[in-house]
Structures are given as C-alpha cells and as structure tokens.
Design an enzyme around this catalytic site. Structure first.
Site, PDB file in Angstrom:
ATOM      1  N   HIS B  69       8.035   5.599   1.516  1.00 51.80           N
ATOM      2  CA  HIS B  69       8.244   5.262   0.215  1.00 51.80           C
ATOM      3  C   HIS B  69       7.079   5.935  -0.579  1.00 51.80           C
ATOM      4  O   HIS B  69       7.159   5.683  -1.954  1.00 51.80           O
ATOM      5  CB  HIS B  69       7.848   3.664   0.228  1.00 51.80           C
ATOM      6  N   ASP B 100      10.614   3.602   7.337  1.00 49.64           N
ATOM      7  CA  ASP B 100       9.753   3.838   6.147  1.00 49.64           C
ATOM      8  C   ASP B 100       8.586   5.149   6.661  1.00 49.64           C
ATOM      9  O   ASP B 100       7.256   5.006   6.474  1.00 49.64           O
ATOM     10  CB  ASP B 100       8.896   2.715   5.730  1.00 49.64           C
ATOM     11  N   SER B 179      -0.853   3.956   1.862  1.00 46.28           N
ATOM     12  CA  SER B 179       0.393   4.147   2.654  1.00 46.28           C
ATOM     13  C   SER B 179       0.484   5.474   3.094  1.00 46.28           C
ATOM     14  O   SER B 179       0.329   6.554   2.454  1.00 46.28           O
ATOM     15  CB  SER B 179       1.454   3.912   1.590  1.00 46.28           C
TER      16      SER B 179
END
Lengths: 483, 489
Positions: B69, B100, B179
C-alpha cells in the site's frame, strides 16, 4: 339512554357544522389531543412487549367520531382523548383503522367528552395555497402557524406501500407529523403524517373524504396498487424499438406483476398509453383534474379501490389494445419481507435456545433508525427478491440463547432457514411441523440458505423438548412460541 | 545524534554493537511516493497526484521490502536512505497486494552496495518486546517505538479488503508513515509494520516473518502467484449431537467442512460434513484452530503455508474412517473484483457517451460512504452481484460483470432515463459476461437501433439508441469530453 340523547344532540350540531364551519378561534372545539400507548416490537426478544406512549392530534368530524392518522394505533393498548388542550383524559376506542391509507377513527364512550365539541369539515375542493394554516395543541394552548404549499405528489404512505396522492407543505416548525390539521378558510385540507426538515407530508382532505365515504358505505376494500413495474417512455428510440412511432409518451412495462395472463395484465415491453382514459405522458404522468400532473401509479386509487377494474390502453408490439386490469389489494402479507406486521403480536419460536422469527422489515428495523445501513445486507436484499423457491415468506434464526444443547452455535444467528429435517420452511408453522419428526440419527437437522453464513446445524432430538423448557425458564420467556 | 540513537537502540534491543558493525537502522529507508489513483467511475481519468510516505528496509539482493500500500498506484517512488540527503529513484519489482508486501529496486541498485541487508528472525512470542522503526508522521527523522507482542492471530488485511492472513498485534505505536518499516527483535526483523485499527489505541499490526518469507519465496521464480486458497469453509465442531452423528467422541479434535467453493480445489477432495483432523501436519481442534508456535490460530494458517501449485496433506474423518488426502492449492483469482485492485487501471469501453466498465469493489467505493444505504435498489443489486452471487448461484455468475457507469451527455443519448450505476444484462440480445462482450455486441450490430437491457432479466430496464446516430456522434463526444481513447480493454 343518556348517551343516545347526547348523540342525537351532537348529530344535530354535526350537521350544522358541515354548513356553518367553526371559526378559526373555535378550532379548540374540534381539535383534540390523543394519547396512544402502543406495543413496540423488540426485534431480538420478540416475547417482550415493551410499550411506548405518544401524543398526537385528532379531529372531531362527526357524532362520536374522531379522525386521525393510523400511525401508532395498530398495536395500541390504551388510547385516551383530551379536549381543550388540557384537563381530563377520556378513555377512547379505535373503531377503525387502515394502514395503507393511514387513517383511523376513534370514539369515546363518555358523553362528557363530547360536550362542547363540534365537527370540523374536510374540504371538498383542492387548494394549492400559497399559504395554509397549521394548528396544534402545544403546552395546553392552541398554536396556529403558517405553512407554505409545496406540491402534490404520489407516494407510499407512512405505514403502507399503496401509492396515493399526498401534499407537501413547508413549515418553520419542528416535531410535525402527528396528525396536525392543515387548513384554510375554516376548512381542513389535510392531516400531517411525517416531516423531514422543513418539508411536511400531508394526507389531502379529498383523499381522506373518499376513503371515509367508502368505509361508511361498507364498500372500502382497501387501497390497491399496480403490481407491475414500468419506466417512463421518454426515449423515442426505445418506443420505436417496441413498435410505437411518434412523440414520446407512455410507460414501458419492464416487469410483469403476479397475473401472467397477457389478456388481463400488462407484460414486459408493453407500453401503457392510457389508464382509465387518462393519457400517460413521457414522464409516466397523467394530468389529474384536481391535483395536476401526477404519476400514473395514483390511478390505482384515484377512483378505485382494491379489486376494481382499471382500463389500461396498451401498445403491445404492432397493435394497440385495452385490457381490464384488476387492481390487486396492497397487502403486507404479499411481500416476501413484509413491511409491517399488524393484527397479531410478534410471532416467534424458540427451540433448543435457537430463536426463529419471520423475516420482516420490523425485524430489520431492530438495527435502529439507520437500519438500512447497519442491518445485515443479505437479509435486507431479500426485500428485493421475488418469492424464493416458491416460498412467499422466510424464517430467520434471529438469536441463540446459550444452552448446553446449542453448544458451538453461539454465533450462528441471522441466517435464513431453508429446510428442517428435509422440509422446506416458509413459516413458523412449517418449522413446528418439521420439528415433529427427527432424522433417523436422532437429531433435528437445520439447513440454511446458501451463502456466506453457516450452512447447517444439528440439535439432539431426544433432549430438545427438555432443553427448550430449560431455556424458557432460564431466560424468563413467557412461552417457547407464539404463533 | 547518531550516538544518542545508537545508545537508545542498543538499550532497546539489548544487543551490543561492535564498532565495525553498521547499526540496523542504516538499512531502513524512507519511501516517498507520488501516486495517482484512477477514477473507477470515469475510468479514463485519474485523481490528482497524491504524495505520501512510508518506510522500507533493505533485504538481500540490494532490494527494498515495504508494504504494497506504500507504493500502490505509484507514478514516482523516491527513496531516502538513513541520514543521506540524496533522493534515489526506485521502481516496483513485485507487489503482493493480498499480503500487502512489495519489493522495490533502485534504478541504480549499486547505491545500496554499502548497506548491510537486514536478516529475518522467527515469529516473536506473545509478551516479548519488539521495536518498530520507521518514518511516521509528525517529524522527518527516523522514529523508534518499543512495545510488546500483544497477540498473534489471523486478521483481515485491509489493503486488499478480502483477504485474512496471520498478523501480529503490538502496543508499539504504528502510525501513518511507519508502514513497511521493520519490526525488530534483537537485530533480526520479526515483522513489517502495516496497519492499525481506527479508534483502537495501542493496537498496531505487523506482518510476521512467515508471511514475508512466503511472499519472497513466491517471487523467486520471477512471478507472483499470491497466497493460495482451498475454497473450503470450516466451522467449529463443538456440539455434542453433531459430533455424535459424525461418529466422533468429545475429544476436542476436528473441525467440520460446512461449505465448499464451487470448482475450488477443496471441492475436488472434500465433502460437506467431512471432519478435518489435521492440515499440513497441524492437529485441528474442534474450535477450528491449530496450535502454532505456542499460539492457537485459525486453521486457515495451515492452508496458507504452501505455495500455489503445491499440495497440502489433510487428514479427514469421513463415514467412520480416517482418510489422507492432498489438496493442490491454487491462488484464487475468482474474487479479484470483490477485493480492491491496484496498479492496473480499470478497463472500460465508451460508446456514444455510454461508459461501460467492470463491476468491482473499487467501482462501488466511488459511491461514497462505505456504510451504504441499501435502500437504493440499484446499489443493492450491484452489491449482491459482486459479493453474494458466487456463493448462492455459481451458475449465474458472470466472469466480469459490467456496469453502465455513467453517460457523457449528448443529444444522441439525452433521452435515456437511466444515467448509470446499473448492471448491464444484455446488449442486442448478447448476454454480457465481460467487457469485450459490450464492444462486440455494439459494434457487430447492424440493426436500426441498439437495445440495452439492464439489471437482472426479472427486473430489467430497457434503453435504446439509434445506431447510425450513435456511431456518428461517437467521435464528437470523445472530443467534447477530451477523452483520448474510447477503450482500455
């Protein structure tokens, strides 16, 4: 005897009142307050019967007769009337109500209630404003406020789905929709049914008069509806494709109703050109002599009630024909997921701690005011489905009351039953019948509709009755089932 | 500053660094992404360029591992090394949107030649301490936070929207910008930070080493297949009556096969009411869980361990016998449209101003509020088609349902009452199974008009277009609305 004498006296007043209308300052003699205590459906514990009390308005329209909307009345436990905005409350009875038209009549047995009251008159002519007055009792005083006429529309009622004409008014008031009368020049033009922001829905007096007249004459068969669906014939290319040249007009049928005989009901790709002699324009509207342009759905009830015949002039392929279409009655029970269930207390069946109920919109509304967002999508989607596998109703597992017999099924709720012990289930009666015969393995086999949910579960047959009794006692249920 | 950080990290990780060893944070990079998301309702168009940042870290092969992402829909990816002023351009080599994870390479890989790649450790035990490392919002410099492993279980992976894999929950702060960053235990990477739960404090999630390793092994052949799925729904088997009927004693063993995906690999070897006793060597409990490195996790973890194409050995109890069966696992793409899609712009076909595009989760998201109001029947129908039809009526499923997304207004289409957001059923009598059918049905029609039927056959609205006028207006409509191409097929 005393009552009869009073009624005669009142009748005389009422007859006079039809001609000599109460002056605006005399509305306090016609507008009464209604207190309704009614049962509220508890979606997840249907054996509970909580109540709610609301206050609304009623209008004296004749001897011993108070007119109001039907809202809150179908499940009432106590109805009381008050005159003058204050003082004593009188016990009242609901003498008639109809959900689809959203109308009800009340009476009170106490002659004292009727003393000093006089009948208001429902207007015969349709008025378009621009301004009307709205009156209501507020804190013991009669409040009179100006409202603006908006438009006449056709839509489903607040309680039912039969389409009928409605009036929209705009008001700088909150909390409307409790049967407050809208009036002009001493005549009642309608009763409010709901409000959304400034816009308030009103049942027009002309509609009310027609329904009441039929009711009094014993000819009211209920409101009807067109059970086929159609789209506006505004696309000339589509009309040409279906065989109709010339200007855009009519409504193109895109789904047939329950009657499949093409001689008696419109079929997909028919073009409805006229209904009852009213030409249908390219918007799907007709020109109503009283209300102006209205959508053709209104013609199901404009001059008819359920069971009447309506003449539909159709274009079907290359030919034009007129058919006699019998207007079906708007019945909640005809819907796979009924919008309302009136007349009986909520039904349920608990077996081995599994709680089953019919799938209804009142159950879905258990998710609160925003139930359309939060109720499980798959359950909601049944509202858009036709009868499922020839079933015209569905039963859903709405909860699990934990018990040893249902160990492991705690999260199994909100699934729609397909079969129990091999028998197709459409009603709780089906379910009760199916449970009379266990499978050879000594269990009851519950199978649910295909989907992402649990597909089946088994309950021990030998101990089921004992477990159900245990659950009923442990959770304080009045009974294991209510049909 | 560097010294201070080293001390802090040294304390945090409980390791002593020798003078010649590079501190692990030198392998941690900031990733600056400029991305452009297509408008799935107007599929030839893109939303404005968005800038975002995430974290990544160098792994073997001079590659950078991060979250998918972080780089989804990227038009430009810049990498900033630890305490290095340069902006290095990078590209995506592999993206696993189901898990992901993504692997990047610098345009000049040699720029990472002096970076020692990080090594992966084992799944950290619950209650053990971990340190997250990355570039979260609120500052420019690298940030470190310490926390404990709260629990380990299968969690939905929000990026794809319709996948759930093993994940580790920690109370170490994981915020936007974290992230893709490494989660350390000692000097080993034990996870990749990837998501939180809005409204839940002190609950961040990281992707555990086994998911990362599965991804890296998958791409080793130069192609990413994805995590496999068996197409079986298992339910706990704790009810005494059900166990008795299936011939099982109450010993806590076995989960019940409740349903099987039509045509899936499990449907080849399993039957409803089979009892799964073992999966990939893991004993399956009656709660549908398996013991897994001192945890109990959903049996799905066992099904996710093989690579696509590999077999998974199952031990099954059926009709009083125990069978050993092998499932050939496959990466299922049949629900691709029901999950969020990335990197491939949406397909579309425009004809006379009518915009046709596949029904997808991305498309439905263009309607706005995810807490949808299903009152609107059109949306309900699209939702049912996308998410429910395959399990309820697999025979009616279209491989790629197509919607009329909208209409570019022009005189030729102005009389159509429907203006979009509706499923296309048939065009000129051709049932629309995929977007190519729309093109074929329209372009191969030689009649006077095009007849388009919407929604399901039972609830179908109709529209028609004059064929000659539509064809004549087609190019003008594209010019008017500045559309370069009438199709992306």
């Amino acid at each position: 005897m005393k009552l009869l004498r009073f009624l005669f006296r009142f009748a005389a007043i009422g007859l006079c009142a039809g001609a000599v209308l109460p002056a605006q300052s005399e509305w306090e003699h016609s507008l009464v307050s209604i207190e309704v205590t009614s049962k509220v459906y508890d979606a997840f514990q249907p054996w509970n019967d909580p109540t709610r009390a609301v206050r609304k308005h009623g209008l004296v329209i004749g001897p011993g007769e108070v007119l109001t909307t039907a809202q809150n009345l179908p499940t009432h436990t106590l109805v009381r009337l008050q005159k003058g905005g204050r003082g004593r409350w009188y016990d009242a009875r609901v003498t008639w109500w109809d959900a689809q038209s959203n109308l009800a009549l009340l009476t009170a047995d106490s002659p004292a209630f009727w003393e000093g009251l006089q009948a208001a008159s429902l207007a015969e002519a349709v008025s378009r404003g621009p301004d009307f007055e709205l009156i209501r009792w507020r804190d013991g005083n009669l409040e009179e406020r100006r409202v603006e006429f908006g438009q006449f529309t056709v839509g489903e009622g607040v309680l039912g789905f039969a389409p009928h004409v409605q009036m929209e008014v705009a008001a700088d008031l909150s909390g409307l929709g409790w049967a407050e009368p809208i009036m002009r020049e001493g005549r009642v033009l309608g009763l409010t049914t709901h409000s959304n922001g400034r816009v308030c829905g009103v049942l027009p007096a002309a509609f009310i008069r027609r329904v009441l007249a039929a009711h009094r004459a014993g000819t009211f068969t209920g409101l009807g509806y067109f059970d086929f669906t159609w789209q506006a014939g505004g696309n000339p290319e589509l009309l040409k494709e279906l065989g109709l040249e010339g200007p855009s007009r009519g409504g193109v049928v895109n789904r047939a109703g329950h009657v499949t005989d093409p001689e008696k009901a419109p079929q997909p790709r028919d073009i409805i050109l006229a209904v009852d002699g009213f030409e249908v324009d390219s918007e799907g509207d007709y020109l109503d002599p009283d209300f102006g342009h209205l959508v053709l759905e209104n013609l199901a009830n404009r001059a008819h009630f359920a069971g009447d015949t309506v003449k539909l002039r159709l274009r079907r392929g290359a030919e034009e024909r007129t058919i006699d279409y019998v207007v079906p009655k708007a019945r909640f029970t005809d819907e796979l997921v009924p919008r309302e269930v009136f007349g009986t207390p909520p039904v349920y069946l608990v077996t081995g701690g599994l709680v089953f109920q019919p799938l209804t919109q009142p159950f879905l509304r258990g998710w609160g005011d925003e139930w359309r967002k939060y109720a499980p999508f798959r359950l909601q989607y049944y509202q858009y489905a036709d009868a499922h596998d020839h079933r015209d109703s569905l039963v859903v597992l709405t909860g699990v009351l934990p018990d040893a017999i249902n160990l492991g099924y705690q999260d199994a709720d909100l699934s729609v039953l397909d079969r129990v012990n091999g028998r197709s289930i459409a009603t709780l009666t089906d379910l009760a019948e199916a449970l009379k015969t266990a499978s050879p393995e000594g269990v009851h086999r519950f199978e649910f509709m295909r989907g992402h949910n649990l597909q089946r579960l088994l309950l021990d047959a030998a101990t089921l009755d004992e477990a159900t009794r245990r659950v009923v006692e442990h959770y304080g249920l009045p009974a294991a089932a209510r049909f | 500053m560097w010294l201070a950080a080293l001390v802090l990290l040294g304390c945090a990780w409980g390791v002593t660094l020798r003078a010649e060893e590079a501190p692990p944070e030198q392998a941690v990079v900031q990733i600056l992404t400029s991305s452009q998301v297509p408008d799935f309702a107007s599929p030839w168009r893109f939303e404005p360029v968005m800038r975002s940042s995430g974290t990544g870290f160098v792994i073997a092969g001079r590659r950078i591992l991060t979250n998918a992402h972080v780089i989804a829909w990227a038009k430009q990816i810049l990498v900033r090394r630890y305490q290095d002023p340069r902006l290095l351009t990078a590209r995506v080599v592999f993206a696993g949107h189901d898990c992901d994870l993504a692997v990047l390479e610098l345009e000049e890989p040699a720029q990472l030649a002096d970076v020692k790649p990080l090594q992966f450790g084992e799944l950290p035990p619950v209650q053990s301490t971990v340190v997250t490392c990355g570039y979260p919002a609120g500052g420019d410099q690298m940030s470190f936070t310490r926390g404990v492993v709260s629990r380990i279980e299968v969690q939905p992976y929000a990026h794809a929207g319709n996948r759930a894999l093993l994940a580790v929950q920690t109370d170490a702060a994981i915020n936007p910008g974290n992230s893709g960053g490494p989660v350390f235990q000692g000097d080993k990477v034990v996870g990749v930070a990837f998501q939180g739960i809005p409204g839940l404090q002190n609950a961040g999630f990281f992707i555990p080493p086994e998911i990362v390793e599965h991804f890296l092994k998958d791409i080793a052949d130069g192609h990413y297949d994805g995590f496999p799925q068996a197409g079986v729904t298992l339910e706990p088997l704790q009810n005494p009556a059900y166990r008795r009927v299936l011939g099982l004693v109450d010993d806590g063993r076995g989960a019940r096969v409740d349903s099987l995906r039509f045509g899936g690999p499990a449907a080849q070897v399993l039957r409803p009411d089979d009892v799964l006793l073992q999966a990939g060597g893991y004993p399956v409990g009656s709660d549908g869980m398996i013991p897994y490195q001192r945890n109990r996790v959903a049996v799905g973890v066992a099904f996710q361990q093989p690579q696509a194409g590999e077999a998974l050995r199952l031990s099954v109890f059926r009709e009083s016998r125990t069978l050993e069966v092998d499932i050939k696992m496959e990466a299922y793409a049949g629900d691709r449209l029901a999950g969020r899609q990335y990197d491939e712009p949406p397909r579309y076909f425009i004809y006379a101003g009518l915009i046709f595009t596949p029904l997808s989760a991305n498309y439905l998201e263009t309607f706005g509020d995810p807490g949808r109001d299903y009152l609107w029947k059109g949306l309900a129908e699209l939702t049912y088609q996308l998410y429910h039809l395959d399990t309820e009526a697999p025979g009616a499923v279209r491989p790629e349902p197509v919607v009329l997304s909208g209409i570019l207004p022009h005189a030729v289409n102005a009389d159509l009452a429907l203006r979009g957001r509706v499923l296309v059923n048939r065009i000129n009598g051709v049932r629309i199974e995929r977007l190519e059918d729309v093109r074929r049905a329209l372009l191969e029609n030689h009649g006077a008009r095009h007849l388009i039927e919407f929604n399901t056959p039972e609830h179908g609205m109709l529209e028609a277009l004059d064929r000659a006028a539509a064809s004549a207006a087609h190019a003008e409509i594209l010019r008017t609305y500045g559309i370069v191409s009438d199709q992306r097929l």
